[in-house]
Design an enzyme around this catalytic site. Structure first.
Site, short mmCIF file in Angstrom:
data_model
loop_
_atom_site.label_atom_id
_atom_site.label_comp_id
_atom_site.label_asym_id
_atom_site.label_seq_id
_atom_site.Cartn_x
_atom_site.Cartn_y
_atom_site.Cartn_z
N ASP A 317 0.67 -1.10 0.11
CA ASP A 317 -0.27 -0.38 -0.64
C ASP A 317 1.32 1.41 -0.07
O ASP A 317 2.55 1.26 0.37
CB ASP A 317 -0.93 0.20 1.20
CG ASP A 317 0.04 -0.34 3.17
OD1 ASP A 317 0.88 -0.86 2.45
OD2 ASP A 317 -0.35 0.44 3.66
N GLU A 318 0.24 2.20 -0.63
CA GLU A 318 0.51 3.55 0.31
C GLU A 318 2.35 3.76 -0.55
O GLU A 318 3.04 4.49 0.26
CB GLU A 318 0.51 4.50 0.68
CG GLU A 318 -1.14 4.01 1.69
CD GLU A 318 -0.83 4.98 3.42
OE1 GLU A 318 -2.32 5.13 3.14
OE2 GLU A 318 -0.20 3.89 3.89
C1 TNX Z 1 -3.46 3.83 5.48
S1 TNX Z 1 -4.95 1.14 4.01
C2 TNX Z 1 -2.87 2.98 5.87
C3 TNX Z 1 -1.67 3.05 7.34
C4 TNX Z 1 -2.56 3.78 7.92
C5 TNX Z 1 -3.90 3.95 8.19
C6 TNX Z 1 -4.17 4.95 9.25
C7 TNX Z 1 -3.37 0.90 4.79
C8 TNX Z 1 -3.40 0.31 3.70
N1 TNX Z 1 -2.43 1.94 4.68
O1 TNX Z 1 -0.56 2.45 7.10
O2 TNX Z 1 -2.21 3.26 9.23
O3 TNX Z 1 -4.29 4.31 6.99
O4 TNX Z 1 -4.99 4.77 9.07
#
Ligand code: TNX
Length: 513
Positions: A317-318
């Site tokens: 993710d991200e």
């Molecule tokens: C998104 S959801 C993230 C996390 C953060 C979270 C906080 C996701 C796959 N990644 O890295 O902790 O939001 O709500």
């Protein structure tokens, strides 16, 4: 004697007899069982109750021993095991298997019988009996309403995720969380073991990951990590509770703790600084570095060897600091390593963009606070995954992220995916979130990111009571789920949680008993 006193004596004399009118159907169980038929009388808990099980089955032995502890603490009486003429009988009966977790709990005035096709099924039934006991503690002597519960889960995947990277939680704290998950029939615990702020699992071939990379956490206090034997201890404890551990090593982003521990993992050959803030998207493994895949292979090999469960979660993710091209290579290659070590790959929905093998488990998380299938980015990725024959676990951020605030003034929690009150957390259907291929949904998972949860009390405050609602979404049939009715049942679980000394959010939406 006054009429009132006579009446009181009559009430006392009749209140604890097996003839007391009861209604099993009214015991506020969560998740609500599929079928309950009330017998109308009661099983009276006595000082000496015996439980018997097939001695040759060591799983049943463990279940019985653990249940004895629950019984003794809840009733203050001693339960003795393995007696010939017992009142409680647990028995494996594979003749009418409908689901490997399906069980029948048959409560008569003189005896209680739990049957199911496997020890897993028996365990789910035991947890129903445990909830009945815990919810009935107001009555002395304790009575258990008679009747028959026959029950099985809607989904085979009923998970919770715990982020032990942003703030570290000890083995004992994870065990306490497992106890609570088991009481509500969850069967998967996904541990988010690495992130920018900390690396939490010992890797023998890369010791600095934990020595240095695990030394701190969000806010800058001391972090921590699990040694391999502690990780194994968690796995075994979870297994006794019929919960499978899923390890997550988040790549290629969310890797600052590793990049700080080993300069050779960085494109410029320089270690980064440890990070104790809560930003995301700034770190990435380096595809050009020869060491990178050696590192991933070692990490996945060591953890897979310790993990009996079928899944290995690679995050994904991200990844704002990884080029699209590199990302695709990272995901494809890392899933190959996962496969080489005998595991099924799992990842956040973002990985659907890459080449993923059939049956990869995609975790839908959505990126916006819109809760409809029009929600663009998240759903598009999920559809790509579906078309590659991936399976799905639903964790919509706007409905199931337990780190979101309950209301505008909740002290803990974030708000990026919206505010999630108790009703919003409960009142949704996983299958309504995707337009097609609904049968590829294996279940749901409730994530708990811990940027704002520093200790166990803060963790349970965010999780409870929302997680109780997720247990019902995962287990109970949709036709049985009504907010109005759930809300009444949940009202009784506040006392249950208090008896267990669990801190929870006492939402004003609930008329707590
Ligand atoms: C998104 S959801 C993230 C996390 C953060 C979270 C906080 C996701 C796959 N990644 O890295 O902790 O939001 O709500």
């Amino acid at each position: 004697m006054t009429d009132f006193r006579i009446l009181l004596i009559i009430i006392i004399l009749t209140s604890c007899s097996p003839k007391t009118k009861t209604n099993l159907d009214l015991v506020p169980l969560i998740p609500i069982p599929n079928n309950t038929t009330s017998g109308g009388t009661s099983f009276v808990v006595k000082e000496k109750t015996k439980l018997s099980f097939d001695k040759s089955n060591k799983d049943l032995k463990v279940i019985s021993q653990n249940f004895r502890e629950v019984w003794n603490s809840v009733t203050s009486y001693e339960l003795s095991l393995d007696q010939a003429r017992s009142e409680i009988l647990i028995e494996i009966d594979s003749s009418k298997v409908t689901d490997e977790e399906a069980y029948t709990l048959d409560i008569k005035t003189k005896n209680i019988k739990i049957t199911g096709a496997s020890s897993k099924a028996i365990f789910r039934g035991i947890k129903t009996l445990e909830q009945i006991l815990r919810l009935q503690t107001l009555d002395t002597p304790l009575i258990i309403p008679t009747g028959i519960i026959s029950d099985k889960p809607k989904f085979n995947y009923r998970g919770a995720m715990l982020d032990v990277a942003r703030h570290f939680f000890s083995v004992d704290e994870v065990k306490k969380y497992i106890d609570l998950m088991a009481l509500y029939k969850f069967n998967f615990l996904h541990l988010h073991l690495s992130d920018d702020q900390g690396w939490r699992i010992e890797i023998k071939s890369w010791p600095n990951l934990t020595e240095y990379g695990g030394s701190t956490e969000v806010g800058g206090k001391d972090g921590g990590f699990y040694t391999q034997s502690q990780y194994t201890e968690i796995i075994q404890y979870a297994a006794e509770n019929y919960i499978t551990i899923i390890p997550e090593i988040d790549i290629p982003g969310h890797t600052n703790a590793a990049l700080a521990s080993y300069p050779e993992l960085n494109c410029n050959g320089k270690a980064t600084d440890l990070y104790t803030g809560i930003n995301v998207g700034f770190s990435s493994l380096c595809l050009e570095r020869g060491e990178t895949f050696k590192f991933l292979d070692d990490v996945i090999r060591e953890i897979s060897l310790l993990t009996p469960g079928p899944y290995f979660h690679i995050g994904g993710d991200e990844t704002d600091s990884t080029s699209e091209q590199d990302y695709l290579v990272f995901i494809k290659s890392t899933l190959e390593i996962v496969k080489k070590y005998g595991k099924t790959g799992m990842g956040w929905a973002d990985i659907s963009k890459a080449q993923i093998p059939e049956s990869t488990l995609i975790q839908y998380w959505s990126r916006t606070d819109k809760d409809s299938i029009r929600n663009e980015n998240g759903i598009q990725e999920v559809l790509m995954g579906i078309d590659k024959r991936a399976n799905l676990v639903m964790s919509p951020a706007n409905l199931s992220y337990m780190d979101m605030k309950y209301n505008d003034s909740t002290k803990l929690g974030l708000t990026w995916a919206g505010i999630i009150n108790i009703k919003k957390a409960y009142d949704w259907l996983p299958e309504n979130l995707i337009p097609r291929n609904k049968n590829q949904i294996l279940g749901i998972e409730a994530p708990l990111w811990t940027e704002t949860a520093e200790n166990f009390e803060e963790l349970t405050f965010l999780a409870f009571p929302r997680i109780i609602g997720y247990s019902e979404i995962g287990w109970s049939q949709s036709s049985q789920r009504k907010w109005i009715d759930y809300k009444e049942r949940l009202a009784h679980h506040g006392k249950l949680l208090k008896n267990l000394s669990i801190v929870f959010y006492e939402s004003p939406m609930i008329d707590w008993k």
